[in-house]
Design an enzyme around this catalytic site. Structure first.
Site, PDB file in Angstrom:
ATOM      1  N   ARG A  17      24.074  25.037   9.585  1.00 35.62           N
ATOM      2  CA  ARG A  17      23.157  24.524  10.620  1.00 35.62           C
ATOM      3  C   ARG A  17      22.850  23.036  10.443  1.00 35.62           C
ATOM      4  O   ARG A  17      21.737  22.573  10.700  1.00 35.62           O
ATOM      5  CB  ARG A  17      21.859  25.328  10.648  1.00 35.62           C
ATOM      6  CG  ARG A  17      22.036  26.773  11.060  1.00 35.62           C
ATOM      7  CD  ARG A  17      20.708  27.503  11.058  1.00 35.62           C
ATOM      8  NE  ARG A  17      20.204  27.651   9.680  1.00 35.62           N
ATOM      9  CZ  ARG A  17      18.942  27.924   9.369  1.00 35.62           C
ATOM     10  NH1 ARG A  17      18.042  28.063  10.318  1.00 35.62           N
ATOM     11  NH2 ARG A  17      18.572  28.059   8.107  1.00 35.62           N
ATOM     12  N   LYS A  20      21.369  21.374  13.612  1.00 29.11           N
ATOM     13  CA  LYS A  20      19.967  21.733  13.856  1.00 29.11           C
ATOM     14  C   LYS A  20      19.031  20.842  13.042  1.00 29.11           C
ATOM     15  O   LYS A  20      18.063  20.279  13.575  1.00 29.11           O
ATOM     16  CB  LYS A  20      19.745  23.199  13.486  1.00 29.11           C
ATOM     17  CG  LYS A  20      18.270  23.601  13.379  1.00 29.11           C
ATOM     18  CD  LYS A  20      18.106  24.952  12.701  1.00 29.11           C
ATOM     19  CE  LYS A  20      16.645  25.265  12.442  1.00 29.11           C
ATOM     20  NZ  LYS A  20      15.853  25.460  13.661  1.00 29.11           N
ATOM     21  N   GLY A 437       2.958  37.484  20.215  1.00 20.57           N
ATOM     22  CA  GLY A 437       3.209  38.162  18.941  1.00 20.57           C
ATOM     23  C   GLY A 437       3.312  37.272  17.734  1.00 20.57           C
ATOM     24  O   GLY A 437       2.566  37.429  16.778  1.00 20.57           O
ATOM     25  N   SER A 438       4.228  36.311  17.763  1.00 19.55           N
ATOM     26  CA  SER A 438       4.454  35.512  16.558  1.00 19.55           C
ATOM     27  C   SER A 438       3.604  34.254  16.580  1.00 19.55           C
ATOM     28  O   SER A 438       3.301  33.695  17.635  1.00 19.55           O
ATOM     29  CB  SER A 438       5.931  35.136  16.437  1.00 19.55           C
ATOM     30  OG  SER A 438       6.337  34.354  17.542  1.00 19.55           O
ATOM     31  N   CYS A 521      18.632  28.362  16.380  1.00 21.21           N
ATOM     32  CA  CYS A 521      19.726  29.239  15.989  1.00 21.21           C
ATOM     33  C   CYS A 521      19.165  30.604  15.622  1.00 21.21           C
ATOM     34  O   CYS A 521      18.030  30.719  15.170  1.00 21.21           O
ATOM     35  CB  CYS A 521      20.484  28.661  14.791  1.00 21.21           C
ATOM     36  SG  CYS A 521      21.183  27.029  15.096  1.00 21.21           S
ATOM     37  N   GLU A 670       7.930  35.511  31.198  1.00 19.23           N
ATOM     38  CA  GLU A 670       7.983  34.052  31.162  1.00 19.23           C
ATOM     39  C   GLU A 670       8.048  33.531  32.592  1.00 19.23           C
ATOM     40  O   GLU A 670       9.003  33.790  33.298  1.00 19.23           O
ATOM     41  CB  GLU A 670       9.203  33.593  30.376  1.00 19.23           C
ATOM     42  CG  GLU A 670       9.165  34.035  28.924  1.00 19.23           C
ATOM     43  CD  GLU A 670      10.127  33.257  28.057  1.00 19.23           C
ATOM     44  OE1 GLU A 670      10.313  32.057  28.313  1.00 19.23           O
ATOM     45  OE2 GLU A 670      10.675  33.846  27.125  1.00 19.23           O
ATOM     46  N   HIS A 699       8.549  26.684  24.664  1.00 19.24           N
ATOM     47  CA  HIS A 699       9.771  26.036  24.194  1.00 19.24           C
ATOM     48  C   HIS A 699       9.648  24.518  24.226  1.00 19.24           C
ATOM     49  O   HIS A 699      10.501  23.818  23.697  1.00 19.24           O
ATOM     50  CB  HIS A 699      10.966  26.475  25.036  1.00 19.24           C
ATOM     51  CG  HIS A 699      11.181  27.959  25.017  1.00 19.24           C
ATOM     52  ND1 HIS A 699      10.639  28.793  25.980  1.00 19.24           N
ATOM     53  CD2 HIS A 699      11.836  28.758  24.153  1.00 19.24           C
ATOM     54  CE1 HIS A 699      10.982  30.041  25.704  1.00 19.24           C
ATOM     55  NE2 HIS A 699      11.701  30.050  24.606  1.00 19.24           N
TER      56      HIS A 699
END
Length: 778
Positions: A17, A20, A437-438, A521, A670, A699
């Site tokens: 990655r 990233k 949730g997260s 990713c 969304e 996002h």
């Protein structure tokens, strides 16, 4: 007669990655653009060398993207949305279109990111092109040509790849009423003529033009447009027209009329199309057959593929090319990095680098190389051995699947009755607030997880650390005064991988990363055997979080269809069978959560739409078993247990009946990027249950204002009765930081409280008018 071998694209993120991490450093201001570009150049050269060293006939150029290849095409065509045009387009322009721009970072009052949606039925996302009737196109972004030069100077035989003009238009959207984006095609083709002319000057012999929409059921105007388009852009460069993800038989009569020099078809996704394609293939065309699956991690049965291709080779000779089915973008990079796999499991897999070797091996074997033919035989042996392995095919799981009945997928009472029970138990206000949730996966969490996995932290120490993060998340939510809390998922590295690690039948990897969007990713787990739950998975974390608060705590599960769609599935049983196994395992978890006192349980299904087959005629069969799988997982819930589900980036119109058939008590979706447009489907369908339309885009780093959220909720209330609305973000907050998260949620809560007062006043006013009318009549 040497067989030409090639791939349609290679992963751009780097085996560890690297892209990233460089992107995110650049966005944080820790490196400059020159350093970022250096990382990109190193990755490209390594990718080309991998292809050349393996022996491919071509190295692919143009498959590298700084964010997304569709967005790269947008810049190539000089088609940047007006709100992001600030001088000549550069790399920052590209990132603004993909990520948005906050008010604080420019003098332009901020600019929203373009929409992002799924790339066909994959888990890759692309940035949606925006079209208006005055649009023009001009080649203004040199990345493709620079990368062709890089590859040529490095000594590679280059095949550039370019998203085709019809697919580019089709995958976009009109942003103003009263025109059809297909009318822009003549202007767009002028730009494509210029692109191909530049490639010809660079000495390019073949260009790969991707038209994946040819695998869809296209309306006649779109299909008819292909003939003119490819006549207009005909040039000195030979064109390989590339299709993938499904059969092109429906479009074949139009395809064979096109002014191109070859056709690529995906035999992994649609092996049945070969005979029809061979029967109609023009005599002067090459035929590229995608026989090595670019969308999975499984070792290819090259022995079987060789036997299948030999008659085609005999018929076509050098006109047969062997290829990956699609871009290897959808596969992890290199199996050699997976030191933790057993020899047996390793022998089942092939990642992108290994798939390149498979393509080359098949090419050599087709050319009659005796050693390659023998190697095909040996390479396929583990595939045969796996078919009879008892630890792969489990009698106990099969017995339970075979016992599934319609009653097993049915809640005990209808929604209207459940809603009354839930209102009594939950005692929630109008417009209840919650999150999906997260919460932020901080560097501290990641360091602790890494230390635990490397043995530096004991299980007890790691558990205490996670409980600390859960307690912190609960405390922050209570301070914000959210109505329904979550434990934050600190224990989960990924919403699917976590369940894969705790369910028998999965294999996880260390470096099996694939790109989802931008710098994000994911590391899909792999279904290697029949799936079963051996012990509770989430109950301990949820009950601990509930013990810290008097507010309702949501249990958080990932749904069976999403786990299926976001993992690499088996190839030896159907997707339906895998979904049923997952549903039964999750059903047991739902039962244990409610027995432990958790009154709200969310079963996330963000991927349910992306699982749709590309052909509409195949949709209903998929939707039937997908809905059944969700309902099996949820149906053990008692009437007073409220089942939530969450869906991402979905166009709901064509699946709204199936969404309703899920029978979730609350669905969160969304909607912020689409400005609540997605709610039209629910309004027109008269969706009966509760809905939480996302009121800000997680996002993007932009923090929504209270006014922004109020405006969106009011728009939602015009379509959905306010008493059935929830207020929540678009998605989980894992990728954001805590300052962004708390600032956004504070505005969300204050907006909800303000709206409760406004709606209460409206209700009071309406009631007063009604009373006055009655008194007047009296």
């Amino acid at each position: 007669m040497t067989t030409t071998t090639h791939i349609l694209g290679y992963p751009r993120i780097g085996e560890k990655r690297e892209l990233k991490f460089a992107q995110e450093k650049y966005w944080r201001g820790e490196i400059d653009q020159a350093e970022l570009k250096k990382v990109g150049a190193e990755l490209r050269h390594k990718n080309w060398q991998t292809q050349a060293s393996a022996g491919l006939s071509f190295a692919v150029a143009g498959d590298f993207a700084w964010y997304d290849h569709v967005l790269t095409t947008t810049l190539l065509l000089g088609h940047v949305p007006k709100r992001h045009r600030h001088g000549f387009p550069d790399l920052d322009t590209l990132f603004r279109v993909g990520r948005g721009q906050s008010q604080s970072s420019c003098a332009c009052h901020g600019a929203a990111a373009s929409d992002m949606t799924k790339w066909f039925n994959t888990n890759y996302h692309y940035i949606v092109p925006e079209f208006s009737k005055e649009d023009t196109f001009e080649v203004s972004w040199p990345q493709l040509f620079e990368e062709v030069n890089e590859a040529v100077q490095a000594g590679h035989n280059v095949k550039p790849v370019l998203l085709g003009p019809l697919s580019y238009l089709y995958l976009g959207k009109e942003i103003e009423d009263g025109f059809d984006r297909l009318t822009l095609l003549p202007r767009l083709l002028t730009a494509y003529q210029a692109i191909l002319a530049k490639l010809a000057k660079q000495g390019v012999e073949w260009v790969q033009i991707d038209e994946p929409i040819l695998a869809l059921e296209l309306e006649k105007p779109w299909l008819d447009a292909f003939k003119l388009a490819y006549q207009v852009i005909r040039s000195d460069v030979k064109v390989l027209l590339t299709t993938y993800f499904d059969s092109v038989v429906d479009s074949l009569d139009r395809i064979v009329e096109l002014s191109v020099d070859g056709l690529h078809v995906d035999l992994s996704a649609a092996p049945e199309q070969l005979d029809a394609v061979l029967a109609k293939l023009p005599q002067n065309w090459v035929l590229s057959l995608g026989v090595v699956n670019g969308r999975n991690v499984w070792r290819s049965d090259v022995k079987a593929q060789l036997e299948r291709l030999q008659p085609v080779k005999a018929a076509l000779g050098e006109r047969l090319w062997v290829a990956s089915s699609c871009s290897l973008l959808h596969s992890p990079v290199d199996l050699e990095l997976e030191a933790g796999l057993s020899a047996e499991v390793r022998s089942w897999f092939a990642f992108a680098k290994q798939k390149v070797s498979e393509v080359v091996l098949l090419g050599k074997a087709l050319d009659g190389d005796a050693a390659a033919i023998a190697q095909c035989e040996a390479y396929s042996q583990p595939i045969q051995a796996r078919k009879s392995a008892a630890h792969v095919h489990k009698a106990t799981v099969q017995s339970r699947v075979n016992a599934i009945t319609a009653e097993l997928a049915q809640r005990s009472v209808p929604y209207a009755e459940r809603a009354r029970h839930q209102a009594e138990v939950l005692q929630l206000p109008l417009l209840p607030t919650t999150t999906i949730g997260s919460f932020p996966q901080t560097s501290e969490i990641r360091v602790q997880r890494s230390a635990y996995r490397s043995g530096q932290l004991s299980s007890a120490e790691y558990e205490q650390a996670l409980k600390g993060h859960i307690a912190d998340a609960v405390k922050r939510q209570e301070a914000l005064d959210l109505d329904v809390l979550v434990h934050g998922e600190a224990e989960r590295n990924d919403m699917v991988e976590y369940f894969a690690e705790n369910l028998a039948g999965f294999q996880t990897t260390q470096f099996g990363w694939v790109q989802s969007y931008g710098s994000r990713c994911v590391k899909p787990a792999i279904v290697v055997a029949d799936i079963e739950r051996e012990q509770p998975i989430t109950v301990g974390w949820s009950t601990y979080a509930q013990s810290l608060t008097s507010k309702q705590m949501k249990g958080m599960l990932t749904g069976p269809v999403t786990i299926l769609c976001w993992t690499f599935p088996r190839e030896d049983i159907s997707r339906k069978a895998i979904a049923q196994q997952l549903a039964l395992a999750l059903r047991d978890e739902v039962s244990d959560l409610q027995d432990a006192g958790i009154n709200i349980i969310q079963i996330d299904e963000p991927a349910i739409r992306e699982g749709l087959p590309l052909k509409k005629r195949d949709h209903q069969n998929y939707l039937d078993w997908a809905v059944e799988a969700f309902r099996i997982s949820a149906a053990s819930a008692r009437p007073e247990t409220q089942i939530h589900t969450h869906m991402c980036y979905s166009e709901f119109n064509e699946i709204i009946e199936s969404v309703a058939a899920l029978d979730a008590d609350v669905i969160t979706i969304e909607t912020s990027r689409s400005n609540m447009e997605l709610l039209k489907a629910f309004e027109e369908f008269n969706y009966p249950n509760e809905i939480g339309p996302g009121v800000y885009d997680i996002h993007s780093p932009n923090i929504p204002s209270e006014e922004w959220i109020v405006d969106l909720v009011k728009k939602a209330a015009q379509k959905i009765p306010v008493e059935r609305l929830w207020v929540n973000p678009d998605c989980g907050l894992k990728t954001r930081n805590w300052p962004e998260t708390e600032a956004a949620l504070a505005n969300l809560v204050s907006a909800a409280k303000r709206l409760r007062k406004e709606f209460a006043k409206e209700t009071t006013a309406v009631n007063s008018e009604a009373v006055a009318d009655v008194e007047t009549e009296a």
